[in-house]
Design an enzyme around this catalytic site. Structure first.
Site, short mmCIF file in Angstrom:
data_model
loop_
_atom_site.label_atom_id
_atom_site.label_comp_id
_atom_site.label_asym_id
_atom_site.label_seq_id
_atom_site.Cartn_x
_atom_site.Cartn_y
_atom_site.Cartn_z
N CYS A 149 0.82 -1.22 0.00
CA CYS A 149 0.00 0.00 0.00
C CYS A 149 0.85 1.26 0.00
O CYS A 149 0.37 2.33 -0.36
CB CYS A 149 -0.94 0.01 1.20
SG CYS A 149 -0.13 -0.01 2.80
N ALA A 208 -11.09 -9.34 4.94
CA ALA A 208 -10.68 -10.32 5.95
C ALA A 208 -9.23 -10.75 5.75
O ALA A 208 -8.83 -11.83 6.18
CB ALA A 208 -11.60 -11.54 5.91
#
Length: 435
Positions: free
Chosen positions: A51, A190
């Site tokens: 990220c 998740a």
């Protein structure tokens, strides 16, 4: 031959551009590796995409035109202007590339200094490149030495004490804005980042509701987290968005999944924490909808950096030392076989000439052993200084030039890389799984 790195990170590239450069999708990463290797000067490659960064680590025969090739490839594949990429990227060569790799592996270049996810992400990137047959012995040695460096940093400093991550920083920011105790926070996704967010929320005495496409994964995560965690299908996202106040999202979706059209007007504030790249949340921020993306967490990150600054200085010293050690290690790998080859070649020539002397009657066969000992003594005396000086050169700037010259002058093949097992490297990944 050179190590090379082209780097786009939170330090030099805005999140909008990093979104376009994201290679979390394996098919897209596979295509990038394929296009990278259309340049025959690129011998090995590895792509690390998280990220906060996209790092392209290379081993190349020649650095000329490499920048242009990589930038054009990224521009073509990701739809970003080549000039825009050129102004943002950092380029590292040889010792600079290795120092950067070691810093990344040791979490010194992370948005959150000391976070513990990056080593696992580097492992995954390495394994993928190896699986795709894009990573050979040179990058393998570099990556495994990077894991050794990361282990040394972890063991010799307190930089990863009370380990934190982007997820923990996001939760810390949420705690500054609202009392989390007994509140329900919705976590979309998740995966690893979502799991970390859930754990930190539960530690803050919040309850978590996990929304995920794969219900089985969400159920398993809830079982691991305990009674204050529940789950639903992501099909219930709109309902959840208009029922709760606090939201964290960390999926691998290629586009935003939380958008304005899903939101109803409320008389209370909602807090959105987007810890995904590409971003999951495309909501217009206002006094009722407070939105934080990865790059908006800089203030909390700066506090973290101040607390860990002294430990980071120690860690950078370790990285510098390990970088020098790595190149000394490579020099020895090249130098020692060369010394051995010189002696073997001299020995073979001596044997051949001795046998010729006996065959032609210049030397009695009964004197063979004495002559053999004499020749060996002469050979050892002659090769002593070259051998000593070659070993002294190990790790110096002249090392490669001298070795290449010696191989050319004595017509010695470079057998050092032949038969090397990539899966049996100096620093085995499995022995460092805890990094």
């Amino acid at each position: 031959m050179h190590y090379y790195c082209i780097s786009f990170t939170h330090k030099n590239t805005d999140i909008a551009t990093r979104e376009k450069l994201s290679f979390s999708n394996e098919d897209k990463k596979r295509e990038l590796l394929k296009l990278i290797h259309t340049n025959n000067k690129i011998l090995e490659s590895l792509v690390l995409s998280t990220c906060n960064r996209v790092e392209i680590f290379l081993f190349v025969g020649d650095v000329e035109s490499i920048n242009e090739h990589i930038l054009k490839t990224l521009s073509l594949l990701c739809g970003v202007d080549r000039e825009n990429l050129s102004t943002k990227a950092d380029f590292y060569e040889d010792s600079g590339a290795i120092h950067h790799l070691f810093s990344v592996a040791s979490s010194l270049d992370s948005l959150v200094i000391g976070e513990t996810q990056i080593a696992g992400q580097l492992k995954d990137a390495y394994k993928f490149a190896l699986q795709e047959q894009r990573c050979g012995v040179h990058l393998t040695r570099a990556v495994h030495y990077a894991f050794k460096c990361a282990a040394n940093v972890r063991n010799q400093t307190e930089i990863s004490k009370n380990p934190i991550s982007v997820a923990s920083v996001a939760v810390a920011k949420a705690k500054e804005l609202v009392n989390l105790e007994n509140k329900t926070a919705v976590v979309v996704g998740a995966g690893e980042m979502s799991e970390l967010a859930c754990k930190h929320l539960l530690n803050a005495k919040a309850k978590v509701l996990i929304l995920n496409r794969d219900i089985q994964n969400a159920q398993k995560l809830c079982e691991d987290l305990g009674e204050n965690a529940s789950y639903e299908s992501i099909a219930n996202l709109k309902e959840a968005l208009n029922q709760y106040e606090i939201f964290f999202s960390a999926t691998n979706a290629p586009h935003a999944i939380i958008t304005n059209d899903l939101l109803e007007e409320k008389d209370y504030s909602r807090y959105f924490f987007d810890i995904a790249v590409p971003r999951d949340i495309d909501v217009k921020a206002n006094e009722k909808n407070i939105v934080y993306a990865v790059d908006d967490l800089e203030e909390v990150v700066r506090k973290n950096l101040t607390l860990r600054e002294h430990q980071a200085q120690i860690a950078y010293s370790i990285v510098g030392t390990m970088t020098n050690e790595f190149f000394q290690h490579l020099s020895k790998l090249a130098t020692l076989p060369l010394v051995k080859q010189l002696r073997l070649q001299a020995d073979e020539i001596a044997k051949e000439q001795l046998q010729k002397a006996i065959d032609k009657g210049y030397l009695k066969h009964s004197n063979h052993e004495e002559a053999r000992k004499l020749i060996r003594q002469v050979m050892n005396a002659f090769l002593h200084h070259p051998s000593v000086n070659l070993k002294k050169l190990s790790g110096t700037m002249q090392n490669d030039s001298v070795i290449n010259a010696m191989r050319y002058v004595f017509d010695l093949k470079n057998e050092n890389m032949e038969g090397l097992n990539l899966y049996k490297c100096e620093f085995n990944l499995e022995n460092n799984h805890e990094i």
